[in-house]
Design an enzyme around this catalytic site. Structure first.
Site, PDB file in Angstrom:
ATOM      1  N   GLY A 114       0.819  -1.192   0.000  1.00 35.69           N
ATOM      2  CA  GLY A 114       0.000   0.000   0.000  1.00 35.69           C
ATOM      3  C   GLY A 114       0.861   1.253   0.000  1.00 35.69           C
ATOM      4  O   GLY A 114       2.023   1.233   0.397  1.00 35.69           O
ATOM      5  N   CYS A 115       0.275   2.367  -0.442  1.00 29.05           N
ATOM      6  CA  CYS A 115       1.042   3.615  -0.582  1.00 29.05           C
ATOM      7  C   CYS A 115       1.506   4.138   0.771  1.00 29.05           C
ATOM      8  O   CYS A 115       2.687   4.403   0.989  1.00 29.05           O
ATOM      9  CB  CYS A 115       0.223   4.656  -1.329  1.00 29.05           C
ATOM     10  SG  CYS A 115      -1.445   4.911  -0.676  1.00 29.05           S
ATOM     11  N   TYR A 116       0.572   4.293   1.719  1.00 29.09           N
ATOM     12  CA  TYR A 116       0.944   4.732   3.059  1.00 29.09           C
ATOM     13  C   TYR A 116       1.911   3.743   3.697  1.00 29.09           C
ATOM     14  O   TYR A 116       2.880   4.118   4.373  1.00 29.09           O
ATOM     15  CB  TYR A 116      -0.300   4.836   3.938  1.00 29.09           C
ATOM     16  CG  TYR A 116      -1.087   6.114   3.829  1.00 29.09           C
ATOM     17  CD1 TYR A 116      -0.490   7.361   4.036  1.00 29.09           C
ATOM     18  CD2 TYR A 116      -2.452   6.086   3.553  1.00 29.09           C
ATOM     19  CE1 TYR A 116      -1.233   8.531   3.972  1.00 29.09           C
ATOM     20  CE2 TYR A 116      -3.202   7.244   3.484  1.00 29.09           C
ATOM     21  CZ  TYR A 116      -2.598   8.476   3.695  1.00 29.09           C
ATOM     22  OH  TYR A 116      -3.325   9.624   3.633  1.00 29.09           O
TER      23      TYR A 116
END
Length: 882
Positions: free
Chosen positions: A677-679
């Site tokens: 995921g990006c975060y």
């Protein structure tokens, strides 16, 4: 003359290829009504590949591919008009076929310039035929109602002619004759209906490019009340460039450049910061030339220093854009050059950052910044460069010895704008002879050969020199370098280190020398290059399931620049039957692939990899279908599957694809990869270097702020063609200029980061936790994450920064800076940036800031890294790393 002839020949060959392949494709369709989409796509891809190869006749393959990669990376789905603004003079419109070929050429290699044209000569011809003498005041055409009526008619005619010529070559073009420029009267009493541009609306231009069509503009504007106003085309092009901030602003004229007023020689390069004041004092710089220089300086003063202006003919446009030597006149701001005889006088931190970011041996982990500094200080040296350090050269020159250029480090802007040439010329002025080295796979390899009088390649490195003609003297100098430790022993002797039938290197590069062979025997040389991981260049096919959202768009744009991986299938239920707009290597149409389709395609081996860009919880049926199809394949080998969602990030048997933290070897051998995921990516990269100081029970906290694209999209209203559209799920307007925290506890990325970071602990059986708080902000893309981490012992901020430098040494997509990263450091960038290293006054809590573009390193770029590794390609193939 030779350049013009070669460029003209190239354009003619392009015309024959384009016409021939299009006719062949049409004939095939007529003969076979069931011609497959894949066959049509292969024709388009062959078209693109052939035209790209033709560019190599203008320059070396490396420099052409480098320029293509740089220009291709300048565009982003959110800002697609960043490549170039091309202003076409009225005289050039009379060379319509040549102009259309040049613009079609760019279109067919996936580049979309914004084209704006004038029509001055055509207007004058019509006005004079009607008995009207054109009237000018201060070089500005006085425009009354009749003149404006003629101008509108002429502009429309010329616009449609150019659009028609492009369409005839198979290049989609969109006429845009209004709605871009808003203007007020320049001086109504003096000039009549002449406008001064007050606003530029770039939305019609970006919409045209997103639709796969070149925008073709006229230089007519409207007042706020709706009155049409005439605007000088050069001024309109300048205002357009200020709004778009493109890499290139090109002024096409029939002369092919700017010329010295006395000698008549073409001016190759003008560095305004260095030469502008002196040029204006030259007696031959007057009238139109002086006006042009002032306009160019005023324009470039408003733009990033990476932007430059080129004055060129249509026939030589390709040579100007895709070769280092160019063909017209390049105008750039530049900087005054400097020379320093000590690191301290330049600034140690500035030089340290340049070496950290660009030195290939530091990036490869073969050396450290500290080691480079220590080596520099062993002998007298001079550092050459320009003020922003776009190009830096370090030359060691002990008294009575031959100088060696130990470092030549240029940024992308430094290469593209030829700053590297300025610096090298400054070095040549001071040293009549010089030796230097470069990696054999250096992408600027051709540059080195063009500036050297001799060279020798061995063990993956090349030695270059100028100012020495005798082979015996070269060998003597090189041996002297070795005795004093000034270069590596791998360059000795100068001749081959093995019989000719056995010559080779560890990395497959053939050694050779530009020196004549001698009959005297040579001593054995020493090779120091390590064997590199072999990479594949085999073309492979990719299917993308779910490409409607921002991440899918970002991935398809990246795949357009991939040298080997072709996107052959893209599936979206809502867009089935519509053309895919963000992919330019070939024509791809959306389909609606069912689970049964996927199983059949996998069984038949139609693709080599699948990317699942689906909402969480939807991916499993498609993965199961791939598994069933793989069992029935004759080879028994499954395709690679990369899931962009969260469904398999905790699944046994799936490889978690974050190469910078968890290694490449597992990804290279995996067929099932979960994209982080990006975060979670940013959080893990922030925390990992500090794990040795983890304070058990006082878990690290990450506060993340993301652009609104991270919230995803929802279905919007159909466009005028009936095509379904998407709109942001969270709009900037709904945030009212602020940001909105959400999912304050138990966010999935919190669990994801803690789960995988635990595998890096000394005892993975005792997992750690991460506290994470996300927020959404009113910018489009980019995540800024702030880590607050309690420490198990007291540590200084300098020690903290050193941990990150050690952990991420050699990582091409990780950038370390001293200050706090801002949005400008991460938005539209393919890597992760970290900085702002601070420690609480009591020394027991560290605060560090990291950032990435959630659509790129947080999704699409990371996906392509994983695909490249799993498919055997170079990890960064198709990814701009500068």
């Amino acid at each position: 003359m030779l350049a013009a002839t070669r460029a003209s020949t190239l354009s003619s060959r392009v015309a024959r290829i384009v016409a021939g392949q299009r006719q062949g494709a049409v004939s095939a369709v007529r003969r076979r009504g069931n011609l497959s989409t894949r066959s049509i796509q292969s024709v388009a891809q062959t078209d693109r590949d052939t035209i790209t190869r033709l560019l190599y006749s203008l320059g070396t393959k490396r420099e052409v591919e480098r320029h293509l990669r740089i220009f291709s990376s300048s565009s982003h789905p959110s800002q697609p008009a960043k490549f170039a603004v091309i202003k076409v003079g009225g005289a050039v419109l009379d060379q319509l076929d040549e102009l259309a070929l040049s613009l079609s050429f760019l279109y067919r290699v996936g580049l979309y310039p914004v084209v704006l044209h004038g029509a001055g000569p055509q207007m004058n011809d019509i006005l004079e035929s009607e008995g009207i003498v054109p009237d000018y005041i201060d070089g500005i055409r006085v425009t009354d109602a009749k003149t404006l009526q003629t101008a509108r008619r002429v502009f429309l005619e010329q616009n449609l002619k150019l659009v028609g010529a492009l369409e005839k070559l198979g290049t989609r073009a969109r006429p845009i004759t209004s709605g871009v420029f808003t203007a007020d009267y320049l001086d109504k009493d003096k000039y009549g209906l002449v406008g001064k541009i007050t606003r530029v609306d770039k939305r019609p231009l970006e919409a045209s490019i997103r639709a796969g069509a070149l925008p073709i503009l006229t230089s007519l504007a409207e007042s706020p009340e709706g009155q049409i106003l005439n605007v000088n085309a050069d001024i309109a092009a300048g205002e357009l460039a200020k709004e778009l901030e493109p890499m290139k602003i090109v002024f096409l004229n029939d002369k092919g450049g700017m010329f010295h007023g006395i000698t008549g020689e073409k001016l190759d390069v003008i560095n305004l910061d260095e030469e502008y004041d002196q040029l204006l004092k030259e007696p031959w710089v007057k009238y139109g030339t002086k006006l042009k220089l002032r306009e160019f300086k005023e324009l470039l003063d408003h733009l990033p220093r990476s932007s430059s202006v080129a004055v060129i003919s249509a026939a030589n446009l390709q040579r100007e854009l895709f070769t280092d030597s160019g063909a017209g006149t390049l105008i750039r701001r530049g900087y005054k050059l400097f020379k320093h005889n000590s690191i301290e006088s330049l600034g140690a931190d500035r030089l340290r950052q340049v070496i950290h970011d660009r030195d290939p041996e530091v990036l490869a982990g073969l050396s450290s910044v500290t080691g480079v500094f220590n080596d520099i200080k062993k002998t007298p040296y001079t550092i050459y460069g320009d003020e922003p350090l776009d190009a830096v050269a370090i030359v060691t020159h002990p008294e009575g010895e031959t100088p060696v250029m130990t470092k030549l480090l240029a940024s992308r802007s430094g290469v593209l704008n030829s700053v590297i040439d300025n610096v090298f010329n400054a070095v040549k002025k001071d040293h009549r002879r010089l030796f230097w080295t470069a990696q054999a796979d250096d992408e600027n390899r051709a540059w080195h050969f063009e500036r050297a009088e001799g060279s020798f390649t061995r063990a993956g490195k090349s030695l270059f020199w100028y100012g020495v003609q005798d082979v015996a003297e070269v060998e003597k100098i090189v041996k002297g370098f070795d005795e004093k430790g000034r270069i590596e022993r791998s360059y000795l002797p100068v001749g081959p280190s093995a019989p000719p039938h056995r010559i080779g290197t560890a990395n497959g590069v053939r050694p050779y020398s530009t020196l004549a062979r001698r009959n005297t025997p040579f001593s054995r040389g020493y090779a120091t290059a390590a064997t590199s991981q072999p990479t594949s260049t085999e073309p492979k096919r990719l299917a993308l399931i779910g490409a409607r959202g921002y991440t899918g768009q970002g991935l398809t744009s990246l795949l357009s620049g991939h040298p080997f991986l072709d996107l052959t299938h893209v599936s979206s239920r809502q867009l089935a039957g519509y053309p895919l707009q963000s992919y330019t290597k070939s024509s791809v149409t959306y389909s609606d692939l069912s689970v049964e389709d996927v199983e059949r395609m996998e069984k038949d081996g139609e693709v080599d990899a699948w990317v699942m860009a689906l909402p969480n919880g939807v991916c499993k049926p498609f993965v199961d279908a791939v598994d069933r199809g793989a069992k029935e394949r004759v080879s028994g080998e499954s395709s690679v599957v990369v899931d962009l969602g969260a469904d398999y990030r905790f699944e046994a048997g799936w490889t978690y694809g974050l190469p910078e933290l968890y290694g490449r070897s597992a990804i290279r051998t995996s067929k099932r990869i979960s994209n982080p995921g990006c975060y979670a990516t940013s959080s893990q990269l922030l925390i990992a270097p500090l794990l040795k100081y983890l304070n058990w029970g006082a878990w690290p906290t990450v506060f993340g702020v993301s652009g609104y694209s991270g919230a995803g999209t929802v279905a919007g209203s159909n466009d005028p063609d009936g095509r379904p559209t998407t709109v942001p799920k969270v709009t900037p307007e709904s945030l009212a200029g602020g940001f909105r925290p959400y999912s304050l506890t138990d966010h999935i990325h919190e669990r994801e980061a803690g789960r995988h970071l635990s595998s890096l602990l000394a005892d993975p059986a005792s997992p750690m936790k991460v506290a994470f708080i996300p927020s959404v902000a009113p910018w489009f893309s980019g995540i800024i994450s702030t880590l607050s981490m309690p420490l198990s012992e007291k540590v200084s901020a300098r020690d903290i920064k050193a941990l990150y430098e050690e952990k991420y040494a050699g990582e091409k997509l990780i950038h370390i800076k001293a200050g706090v990263p801002g949005l400008q450091d991460i938005e539209n960038k393919h890597g992760w940036t970290v900085g702002g290293f601070q420690v609480h006054s009591e020394g027991d809590r560290a605060v560090v800031v990291g950032g990435l573009d959630n659509l790129l390193k947080g999704a699409a770029t990371q996906c392509l890294q994983n695909l490249n590794l799993a498919l055997g390609y170079d990890e960064y193939a198709g990814i701009p790393t500068e």
